[in-house]
Design a protein around this motif. Structure first.
Motif, short mmCIF file in Angstrom:
data_model
loop_
_atom_site.label_atom_id
_atom_site.label_comp_id
_atom_site.label_asym_id
_atom_site.label_seq_id
_atom_site.Cartn_x
_atom_site.Cartn_y
_atom_site.Cartn_z
N GLU A 17 0.83 -1.20 0.00
CA GLU A 17 0.00 0.00 0.00
C GLU A 17 0.87 1.26 0.00
O GLU A 17 0.55 2.25 -0.66
CB GLU A 17 -0.92 -0.01 1.22
N ARG A 18 1.99 1.19 0.70
CA ARG A 18 2.90 2.35 0.75
C ARG A 18 3.71 2.51 -0.53
O ARG A 18 4.20 3.59 -0.83
CB ARG A 18 3.85 2.22 1.94
N LEU A 19 3.85 1.42 -1.29
CA LEU A 19 4.71 1.43 -2.47
C LEU A 19 3.96 1.75 -3.75
O LEU A 19 4.57 2.13 -4.75
CB LEU A 19 5.40 0.07 -2.62
N ARG A 20 2.63 1.60 -3.74
CA ARG A 20 1.84 1.83 -4.95
C ARG A 20 1.90 3.29 -5.39
O ARG A 20 1.80 4.20 -4.57
CB ARG A 20 0.38 1.46 -4.71
N SER A 21 1.99 3.47 -6.69
CA SER A 21 1.84 4.81 -7.25
C SER A 21 0.36 5.08 -7.49
O SER A 21 -0.46 4.15 -7.54
CB SER A 21 2.59 4.93 -8.58
N LEU A 22 0.02 6.34 -7.67
CA LEU A 22 -1.35 6.72 -7.94
C LEU A 22 -1.83 6.03 -9.22
O LEU A 22 -1.16 6.05 -10.24
CB LEU A 22 -1.42 8.25 -8.12
N GLY A 77 3.82 3.10 -14.85
CA GLY A 77 4.08 2.40 -13.59
C GLY A 77 5.54 2.18 -13.26
O GLY A 77 5.88 1.29 -12.48
N LYS A 78 6.43 3.02 -13.81
CA LYS A 78 7.87 2.88 -13.52
C LYS A 78 8.16 3.05 -12.04
O LYS A 78 8.96 2.31 -11.46
CB LYS A 78 8.68 3.92 -14.31
N SER A 79 7.53 4.05 -11.42
CA SER A 79 7.83 4.35 -10.01
C SER A 79 7.43 3.19 -9.10
O SER A 79 8.16 2.84 -8.17
CB SER A 79 7.11 5.63 -9.59
N THR A 80 6.27 2.60 -9.36
CA THR A 80 5.84 1.45 -8.56
C THR A 80 6.82 0.30 -8.72
O THR A 80 7.23 -0.33 -7.73
CB THR A 80 4.43 1.00 -8.97
N THR A 81 7.20 0.00 -9.96
CA THR A 81 8.16 -1.08 -10.20
C THR A 81 9.46 -0.82 -9.46
O THR A 81 10.02 -1.72 -8.82
CB THR A 81 8.44 -1.21 -11.71
N ALA A 82 9.95 0.41 -9.52
CA ALA A 82 11.22 0.75 -8.86
C ALA A 82 11.12 0.57 -7.36
O ALA A 82 12.02 0.01 -6.72
CB ALA A 82 11.61 2.18 -9.21
N ARG A 83 10.01 1.04 -6.76
CA ARG A 83 9.88 0.95 -5.31
C ARG A 83 9.68 -0.50 -4.84
O ARG A 83 10.22 -0.90 -3.81
CB ARG A 83 8.72 1.83 -4.84
N VAL A 84 8.90 -1.26 -5.59
CA VAL A 84 8.69 -2.67 -5.21
C VAL A 84 10.01 -3.44 -5.32
O VAL A 84 10.35 -4.22 -4.42
CB VAL A 84 7.61 -3.32 -6.10
N LEU A 85 10.75 -3.21 -6.39
CA LEU A 85 12.04 -3.89 -6.53
C LEU A 85 12.99 -3.51 -5.40
O LEU A 85 13.67 -4.37 -4.84
CB LEU A 85 12.67 -3.53 -7.87
N ARG A 86 13.01 -2.23 -5.09
CA ARG A 86 13.90 -1.81 -3.99
C ARG A 86 13.52 -2.52 -2.69
O ARG A 86 14.40 -3.00 -1.96
CB ARG A 86 13.82 -0.29 -3.80
N ALA A 87 12.23 -2.56 -2.40
CA ALA A 87 11.78 -3.21 -1.16
C ALA A 87 12.16 -4.68 -1.13
O ALA A 87 12.61 -5.21 -0.11
CB ALA A 87 10.27 -3.04 -1.02
#
Length: 317
Positions: free
Chosen positions: A37-42, A100-110
């Motif tokens: 939920e914290r990693l999802r982009s709008l 959805g680049k930002s979501t992918t980046a944040r999920v991968l980082r996590a």
């Protein structure tokens, strides 16, 4: 040349969701719904099923690639008799606006930070290397914002070069999506990560080859692995407009927002503006600069209408 011949000539191997999911090979799920939920982009409804099906196999692949590359770096240092420290592994993520680049980046980082050896993983977007609005306005480039010429390329290349050299505390400018500009005096610092994720529209673009044969470095020259987020043009258009509507009801309502004026007009007027911004700026950038970089990626994640990744293409070694 027929389609069958083209498929055989491609440098990528193609996987369905089901085929790719099997490559997870027992990689544990380390994210919970609250984390996601914290990693999802709008307007990017990623689910835990998507993480298990697509991102856990990718995390496993990257763990193998990072380990192998670090061994290669160590072999090179041994050959050179070098005493330099570790060389960060850099992952580039490119694709259109609203894909959805930002979501992918944040999920991968996590996921990467949750590996058993807990590597240090940093994330930087190329937005910080856009020229300030004052410069773009002076150069008549405001409607080219996000196009290759709107970035301070020398500064971005210097940043990546310092990161790759293992230098400590390398800083980058900070960009605010609220004010739609570089924040004067504010910077982010990257301090010798094990892995750095670099996300941006045009990160995979290559320069034109020089006639004199002199080196012309580009952003992707510093990447160890690159990912392109792909989708049908019509779907990206739809996502862009839907995101614009969501922003009107959220971030644009902040009086400090650069786009605050769009929250004060009618829905019909706002949608007409979103359509103009898409067709005049974002669609042109997509067709001229972003899509042509897709074949250069090591991994292409192709989304369907619901943002679900339907196909994975992995470059052959």
């Amino acid at each position: 040349m027929d389609q069958t011949a083209r498929v055989h000539l491609t440098p990528h191997r193609f996987f369905t969701r089901e085929e790719w999911a099997r490559l997870r090979a027992g990689t544990p799920l380390t994210l919970a719904e609250a984390d996601l939920e914290r990693l999802r982009s709008l307007n990017d409804p990623i689910s835990l099923d998507e993480v298990e099906t697509i991102y856990l196999p990718l995390s496993r692949l990257l763990s193998l690639y990072v380990a192998a590359t670090q061994r290669l770096y160590e072999a090179t240092r041994t050959f050179l008799g070098s005493t330099e420290g570790k060389t960060p592994y850099i992952i580039g993520i490119g694709g259109s606006v609203a894909v959805g680049k930002s979501t992918t980046a944040r999920v991968l980082r996590a996921l990467l930070t949750r590996w058993p050896n807990t590597p240090k993983v940093d994330l930087v977007t190329t937005d910080g290397f856009l020229y300030p609005n004052a410069v773009l306005e002076r150069e008549n480039l405001m409607e080219r914002k996000g196009f290759p010429e709107s970035y301070d390329l020398p500064a971005l290349l210097a940043f990546l070069s310092d990161i790759k050299a293992g230098l400590p505390k390398v800083s980058a400018p900070l960009y605010s999506h609220l004010v739609y500009d570089i924040v004067p005096g504010d910077r982010i610092t990257v301090d010798r990560p094990d892995i750095l994720i670099v996300e941006g529209l045009n990160v995979l673009q290559a320069p034109r080859l020089p006639r004199d044969g002199k080196a012309v470095p580009f952003v992707s020259d510093f990447f160890d692995f690159s990912i392109y987020i792909d989708a049908d043009e019509d779907e990206i258009h739809r996502w862009y407009v839907a995101r614009f509507e969501r922003l009107r009801a959220t971030a644009f309502r902040d009086p400090q927002s650069y786009f605050h004026r769009y929250a004060m007009i009618s829905r019909e007027e706002a949608l007409a503006i979103a359509e103009r911004l898409w067709s005049r700026i974002n669609l042109v950038n997509l067709r001229e600069n972003i899509v042509p970089t897709r074949p250069r990626a090591d991994l292409v994640l192709t989304k369907g209408a619901s943002h679900r990744i339907e196909q994975v293409a992995l470059r052959r070694l």
